[in-house]
Design an enzyme around this catalytic site. Structure first.
Site, PDB file in Angstrom:
ATOM      1  N   HIS A 149       1.140   4.470   1.339  1.00 49.74           N
ATOM      2  CA  HIS A 149       0.027   5.423   1.446  1.00 49.74           C
ATOM      3  C   HIS A 149      -0.161   5.853   2.907  1.00 49.74           C
ATOM      4  O   HIS A 149      -1.173   5.506   3.514  1.00 49.74           O
ATOM      5  CB  HIS A 149      -1.267   4.774   0.925  1.00 49.74           C
ATOM      6  CG  HIS A 149      -1.236   4.371  -0.519  1.00 49.74           C
ATOM      7  ND1 HIS A 149      -2.166   3.510  -1.078  1.00 49.74           N
ATOM      8  CD2 HIS A 149      -0.411   4.727  -1.535  1.00 49.74           C
ATOM      9  CE1 HIS A 149      -1.899   3.347  -2.367  1.00 49.74           C
ATOM     10  NE2 HIS A 149      -0.841   4.060  -2.675  1.00 49.74           N
ATOM     11  N   HIS A 176       6.978   2.437  -2.109  1.00 49.61           N
ATOM     12  CA  HIS A 176       5.833   3.340  -2.259  1.00 49.61           C
ATOM     13  C   HIS A 176       4.754   2.925  -1.266  1.00 49.61           C
ATOM     14  O   HIS A 176       4.401   1.743  -1.191  1.00 49.61           O
ATOM     15  CB  HIS A 176       5.316   3.248  -3.697  1.00 49.61           C
ATOM     16  CG  HIS A 176       4.008   3.942  -3.918  1.00 49.61           C
ATOM     17  ND1 HIS A 176       3.861   5.303  -3.808  1.00 49.61           N
ATOM     18  CD2 HIS A 176       2.778   3.464  -4.228  1.00 49.61           C
ATOM     19  CE1 HIS A 176       2.602   5.629  -4.060  1.00 49.61           C
ATOM     20  NE2 HIS A 176       1.918   4.529  -4.311  1.00 49.61           N
ATOM     21  N   GLU A 222       2.995   0.585 -10.823  1.00 50.60           N
ATOM     22  CA  GLU A 222       3.937   1.714 -10.730  1.00 50.60           C
ATOM     23  C   GLU A 222       5.327   1.351 -11.247  1.00 50.60           C
ATOM     24  O   GLU A 222       6.316   1.983 -10.878  1.00 50.60           O
ATOM     25  CB  GLU A 222       4.038   2.219  -9.278  1.00 50.60           C
ATOM     26  CG  GLU A 222       2.744   2.653  -8.629  1.00 50.60           C
ATOM     27  CD  GLU A 222       2.073   3.859  -9.262  1.00 50.60           C
ATOM     28  OE1 GLU A 222       2.640   4.437 -10.206  1.00 50.60           O
ATOM     29  OE2 GLU A 222       0.961   4.206  -8.816  1.00 50.60           O
ATOM     30  N   GLU A 237      12.869  14.625  15.029  1.00 51.81           N
ATOM     31  CA  GLU A 237      13.554  13.542  14.318  1.00 51.81           C
ATOM     32  C   GLU A 237      13.571  13.757  12.807  1.00 51.81           C
ATOM     33  O   GLU A 237      14.447  13.239  12.117  1.00 51.81           O
ATOM     34  CB  GLU A 237      12.865  12.195  14.600  1.00 51.81           C
ATOM     35  CG  GLU A 237      13.046  11.684  16.016  1.00 51.81           C
ATOM     36  CD  GLU A 237      14.507  11.458  16.376  1.00 51.81           C
ATOM     37  OE1 GLU A 237      15.191  10.756  15.618  1.00 51.81           O
ATOM     38  OE2 GLU A 237      14.961  12.001  17.395  1.00 51.81           O
ATOM     39  N   HIS A 252      -2.519  11.196  -2.924  1.00 52.93           N
ATOM     40  CA  HIS A 252      -2.318   9.778  -3.256  1.00 52.93           C
ATOM     41  C   HIS A 252      -1.914   9.025  -1.984  1.00 52.93           C
ATOM     42  O   HIS A 252      -0.757   8.995  -1.640  1.00 52.93           O
ATOM     43  CB  HIS A 252      -1.252   9.614  -4.334  1.00 52.93           C
ATOM     44  CG  HIS A 252      -1.068   8.185  -4.785  1.00 52.93           C
ATOM     45  ND1 HIS A 252      -1.301   7.753  -6.059  1.00 52.93           N
ATOM     46  CD2 HIS A 252      -0.690   7.070  -4.096  1.00 52.93           C
ATOM     47  CE1 HIS A 252      -1.058   6.459  -6.151  1.00 52.93           C
ATOM     48  NE2 HIS A 252      -0.699   6.006  -4.967  1.00 52.93           N
TER      49      HIS A 252
HETATM   50  O1  2HA Z   1      -2.207  -0.074  -5.664  1.00 53.11           O
HETATM   51  O2  2HA Z   1      -0.230   2.034  -4.669  1.00 53.11           O
HETATM   52  O3  2HA Z   1      -0.185   3.631  -6.733  1.00 53.11           O
HETATM   53  C1  2HA Z   1      -0.876   0.114  -5.834  1.00 53.11           C
HETATM   54  C2  2HA Z   1      -0.574   1.563  -5.723  1.00 53.11           C
HETATM   55  C3  2HA Z   1      -0.684   2.374  -6.922  1.00 53.11           C
HETATM   56 ZN    ZN Z   2      -0.123   4.145  -4.578  1.00 53.23          ZN
END
Ligand code: 2HA
Ligand code: ZN
Length: 210
Positions: free
Chosen positions: A141, A139, A116, A169, A210
């Site tokens: 998930h 970033h 990324e 919050e 994602h």
């Molecule tokens: O694996 O999160 O978006 C790494 C990531 C790709």
């Molecule tokens: Zn990711």
């Protein structure tokens, strides 16, 4: 020069990434972080004249030339950073031509930066324009938010209002709301550009599915 592995920066990064892994926000090799370092954070540890190798950047990152970032490696696990930082993260400088990263530390064993990378660099450019204090792009998930993107309208305002409504919050933590980028292939310049555009008005962007 002191050992960068023993620096405050690496200690903090290890602590943060271990926590994120443990909380389930960064499963397996999921997620990535980049941190714009101020000179005093690395100058006792890293010789800026000693470029170990260069890595191409697939767009013009000239606006960031000379800036130094700590970046997590592609395919690497957040849980491993605390114990083995040099193989899992690297410190790079954006070359004057804007087309290369100059590796100053880490990325050992031919580790490369996160897939990324375009999103990280373009998002730093976007946020620095609205907030000179900005330093980190992170970033992850988070499962509940991912699930929400399957069942919720992927619109900035609607998504923000639902999140603010889930818990008091939320409006305090992100009063500027969230942006939503509907699904598109990850790791591309296109998703980086779409994300950067949203980041002019807010500091959190959610990627659909994602
Ligand atoms: O694996 O999160 O978006 C790494 C990531 C790709
Ligand atoms: Zn990711």
């Amino acid at each position: 020069m002191k050992e960068f592995e023993k620096s405050k920066v690496i200690e903090e990064l290890g602590e943060i990434t271990s926590n994120m892994y443990r909380l389930g926000w960064n499963e397996r090799n999921g997620g990535n972080i980049s941190w714009l370092l101020d000179e005093e954070m690395y100058s006792d540890y890293i010789d800026p004249k000693n470029v170990k190798r260069t890595i191409p950047v697939e767009f013009d990152a000239g606006e960031l030339k000379g800036k130094v970032f700590l970046i997590t490696g592609t395919g690497k696990y957040f849980k491993d950073i605390e114990k083995h930082p040099a193989e899992n993260v690297g410190v790079v400088r954006i070359a004057d031509n804007g087309k290369e990263l100059e590796v100053l530390w880490g990325f050992e064993g031919n580790t490369r930066p996160t897939s990324e990378l375009p999103t990280h660099l373009m998002n730093h450019i976007a946020r620095l324009k609205v907030d000179p204090e900005h330093r980190v792009v992170m970033h992850c998930h988070p499962v509940n938010v991912i699930a929400m993107t399957f069942v919720h309208e992927q619109d900035d305002k609607a998504f923000t209002l639902s999140l603010w409504g889930t818990c008091t919050e939320c409006v305090l933590v992100f009063p500027d709301g969230v942006g939503v980028v509907p699904w598109m292939p990850a790791g591309t310049n296109a998703i980086a550009e779409a994300t950067a555009e949203k980041l002019h008005d807010c500091h959190i962007v959610i990627w659909g599915q994602h």
